[in-house]
Design a protein around this motif. Structure first.
Motif, mmCIF file in Angstrom:
data_model
loop_
_atom_site.group_PDB
_atom_site.id
_atom_site.type_symbol
_atom_site.label_atom_id
_atom_site.label_comp_id
_atom_site.label_asym_id
_atom_site.label_seq_id
_atom_site.Cartn_x
_atom_site.Cartn_y
_atom_site.Cartn_z
ATOM 1 N N ASP A 130 1.243 4.584 -2.693
ATOM 2 C CA ASP A 130 1.099 5.985 -2.282
ATOM 3 C C ASP A 130 1.059 6.066 -0.762
ATOM 4 O O ASP A 130 0.241 5.391 -0.137
ATOM 5 C CB ASP A 130 -0.195 6.587 -2.862
ATOM 6 C CG ASP A 130 -0.214 8.099 -2.697
ATOM 7 O OD1 ASP A 130 0.164 8.796 -3.654
ATOM 8 O OD2 ASP A 130 -0.574 8.576 -1.604
ATOM 9 N N PRO A 131 1.911 6.894 -0.173
ATOM 10 C CA PRO A 131 1.948 6.982 1.290
ATOM 11 C C PRO A 131 0.630 7.445 1.897
ATOM 12 O O PRO A 131 0.351 7.175 3.058
ATOM 13 C CB PRO A 131 3.049 8.022 1.555
ATOM 14 C CG PRO A 131 3.824 8.121 0.285
ATOM 15 C CD PRO A 131 2.895 7.764 -0.820
ATOM 16 N N LYS A 132 -0.183 8.144 1.104
ATOM 17 C CA LYS A 132 -1.459 8.642 1.650
ATOM 18 C C LYS A 132 -2.587 7.633 1.506
ATOM 19 O O LYS A 132 -3.690 7.868 1.987
ATOM 20 C CB LYS A 132 -1.845 9.945 0.950
ATOM 21 C CG LYS A 132 -0.981 11.125 1.354
ATOM 22 C CD LYS A 132 -1.445 12.382 0.660
ATOM 23 C CE LYS A 132 -0.541 13.548 1.048
ATOM 24 N NZ LYS A 132 -0.809 14.726 0.234
ATOM 25 N N TRP A 133 -2.319 6.546 0.812
ATOM 26 C CA TRP A 133 -3.370 5.529 0.638
ATOM 27 C C TRP A 133 -3.522 4.746 1.949
ATOM 28 O O TRP A 133 -2.552 4.222 2.479
ATOM 29 C CB TRP A 133 -2.979 4.588 -0.512
ATOM 30 C CG TRP A 133 -4.025 3.576 -0.883
ATOM 31 C CD1 TRP A 133 -5.345 3.592 -0.538
ATOM 32 C CD2 TRP A 133 -3.834 2.401 -1.670
ATOM 33 N NE1 TRP A 133 -5.987 2.495 -1.083
ATOM 34 C CE2 TRP A 133 -5.087 1.749 -1.779
ATOM 35 C CE3 TRP A 133 -2.729 1.826 -2.304
ATOM 36 C CZ2 TRP A 133 -5.265 0.569 -2.483
ATOM 37 C CZ3 TRP A 133 -2.903 0.647 -3.019
ATOM 38 C CH2 TRP A 133 -4.158 0.029 -3.100
ATOM 39 N N GLY A 134 -4.780 4.691 2.420
ATOM 40 C CA GLY A 134 -5.024 3.952 3.657
ATOM 41 C C GLY A 134 -5.323 2.485 3.431
ATOM 42 O O GLY A 134 -5.456 1.729 4.382
ATOM 43 N N GLY A 135 -5.489 2.074 2.159
ATOM 44 C CA GLY A 135 -5.813 0.682 1.849
ATOM 45 C C GLY A 135 -7.252 0.500 1.393
ATOM 46 O O GLY A 135 -7.693 -0.605 1.091
ATOM 47 N N GLU A 136 -8.016 1.615 1.355
ATOM 48 C CA GLU A 136 -9.415 1.522 0.934
ATOM 49 C C GLU A 136 -9.501 1.219 -0.566
ATOM 50 O O GLU A 136 -8.638 1.634 -1.333
ATOM 51 C CB GLU A 136 -10.167 2.818 1.269
ATOM 52 C CG GLU A 136 -9.776 4.050 0.456
ATOM 53 C CD GLU A 136 -8.537 4.767 0.970
ATOM 54 O OE1 GLU A 136 -7.844 4.230 1.850
ATOM 55 O OE2 GLU A 136 -8.262 5.877 0.470
ATOM 56 N N ILE B 40 0.841 -1.210 0.000
ATOM 57 C CA ILE B 40 0.000 0.000 0.000
ATOM 58 C C ILE B 40 0.869 1.249 0.000
ATOM 59 O O ILE B 40 0.664 2.178 -0.785
ATOM 60 C CB ILE B 40 -0.948 -0.021 1.228
ATOM 61 C CG1 ILE B 40 -1.988 -1.139 1.081
ATOM 62 C CG2 ILE B 40 -1.630 1.324 1.421
ATOM 63 C CD1 ILE B 40 -2.737 -1.478 2.363
ATOM 64 N N GLU B 41 1.866 1.261 0.867
ATOM 65 C CA GLU B 41 2.707 2.461 0.978
ATOM 66 C C GLU B 41 3.591 2.648 -0.242
ATOM 67 O O GLU B 41 3.958 3.776 -0.575
ATOM 68 C CB GLU B 41 3.524 2.408 2.260
ATOM 69 C CG GLU B 41 2.595 2.553 3.462
ATOM 70 C CD GLU B 41 3.280 2.976 4.724
ATOM 71 O OE1 GLU B 41 4.455 2.616 4.878
ATOM 72 O OE2 GLU B 41 2.624 3.635 5.549
#
Lengths: 172, 194
Positions: A131-137, A127-128
């Motif tokens: 994108d570091p801002k992606w929470g996994g949704e 996930i990271e």
């Protein structure tokens, strides 16, 4: 000459009959997964489209909004392919869900490659890396410019208009 | 006086009409206060819960999300085990697509012994910038956020968990230690906002 034309017509008719006996799945190649990807493979798949605007979409068969927005991605790719837009799909399903994935792809008939995330490892690392801002949704979409740089991230279900807006801004 | 009351009312309406998505509260910042009703109609106040429990775990959950449902048994068991240690688990359903009745039936079906709240208009999900289900927040004794993220690293198979992150965080707090991993991520279903 007439005999040759007749023979040709007969051959065409025979071919038509043979094609009609085939099931739809064999007459037209059903879309299949292009392979599995880990974080490194994902970077390579995006880099291979360098020069194009790339729409990278993460989906899963269990994810209702993913399934709902997928036809818009299929439509977007068809409409913008000639202008240099590539769409890549990545399924987050588990390998055991392969029959469901293939059924979904057969029904959706995307003209773009779809991969499955390689099983194993810590999902957080994957996930990271995207994108570091992606929470996994899910769904989640990343749009890259022609220079290969990340231009926009789209969290949650999108509309055709929002996909189009994201790519159109990069085609100017 | 009447004019003053009108202005106060106008300001209150303006405050309520603020942008839906707030910035995610950072670890170490105060957990945003809220009041909701549980699916069985009881009022719930975070401030009251903080007063009567050492720690509060907020879990954004769903009835139809396979990732959230993969944790039903684990949520039920952890809530039952930790409530004896002063940790209150609270489920919050912010999905506009899942009704109070459906959420109540789901909680009953899975034997949730913890309060399950309905979040109409996803106001609390917006306050916490919660994006997916399941997604958990742990609130410390001082009302500040001490952990945010996943329950563990395997939604599919509890026997294959290698990183029980929520458990590790709670055990550290209960032992008077600092939480070593305060932010984690996992795949999940997008919260269906109104």
């Amino acid at each position: 000459m007439t005999r040759l034309r007749n023979a040709g017509a007969a051959a065409v008719a025979a071919l038509a009959v043979w094609l009609a006996t085939l099931s739809p799945a064999t007459a037209v190649d059903a879309p299949r997964l292009a392979g599995e990807l880990d974080a490194k493979g994902l970077v390579a798949a995006v880099a291979a489209q360098h020069g194009n605007v790339v729409v990278l979409n993460f989906w899963a068969t269990w994810c209702v909004p993913c399934r709902e927005e997928f036809p818009d991605l299929v439509r977007l790719e068809k409409a913008y392919r000639a202008r240099g837009v590539s769409v890549l799909g990545v399924s987050i399903d588990l390998p055991k869900d392969m029959p469901r994935i293939e059924k979904f792809l057969s029904a959706s008939a995307p003209d773009f490659p779809n991969y499955i995330k390689r099983a194993g490892g810590d999902d957080q690392d994957f996930i990271e890396s995207v994108d570091p801002k992606w929470g996994g949704e899910l769904p989640f979409t990343v749009v890259y410019g022609r220079d290969g740089k990340k231009a926009q991230v789209l969290s949650g279900k999108q509309t055709y208009a929002s996909f189009e807006k994201a790519v159109a801004a990069l085609l100017k | 006086m009447k004019t003053l009351r009108s202005w106060v009312a106008l300001l209150a309406v303006a405050a309520l009409a603020a942008p839906a998505l707030a910035d995610a509260p950072a670890i170490g910042s105060a957990a945003p206060a809220f009041e909701l009703k549980s699916v069985d109609g009881k009022p719930f106040s975070l401030a009251d819960a903080e007063k009567s429990n050492a720690y509060v775990v907020l879990m954004f959950i769903a009835t139809q999300c396979p990732y959230s449902n993969g944790y039903n048994d684990r949520m039920r068991d952890m809530a039952a085990a930790y409530v004896k240690k002063g940790v209150l688990f609270v489920g919050i359903n912010s999905n506009s697509t899942e009704s109070v009745e459906e959420t109540a039936a789901h909680a009953k079906q899975h034997g949730f012994g913890f309060p399950v709240l309905k979040d109409p208009g996803n106001k609390v999900a917006d306050l916490y910038d919660a994006r997916r289900t399941p997604e958990v927040y742990v609130i410390g004794k001082d009302g500040k956020l001490v952990y945010h993220g996943r329950i563990d690293d395997n939604s599919n198979d509890a026997s294959k968990v290698t990183s029980p992150d929520l458990k590790n965080a709670l055990d550290a707090l209960l032992a008077g230690q600092t939480v070593s991993k305060t932010e984690t991520k996992a795949f999940g279903c997008t919260i269906k906002r109104a």
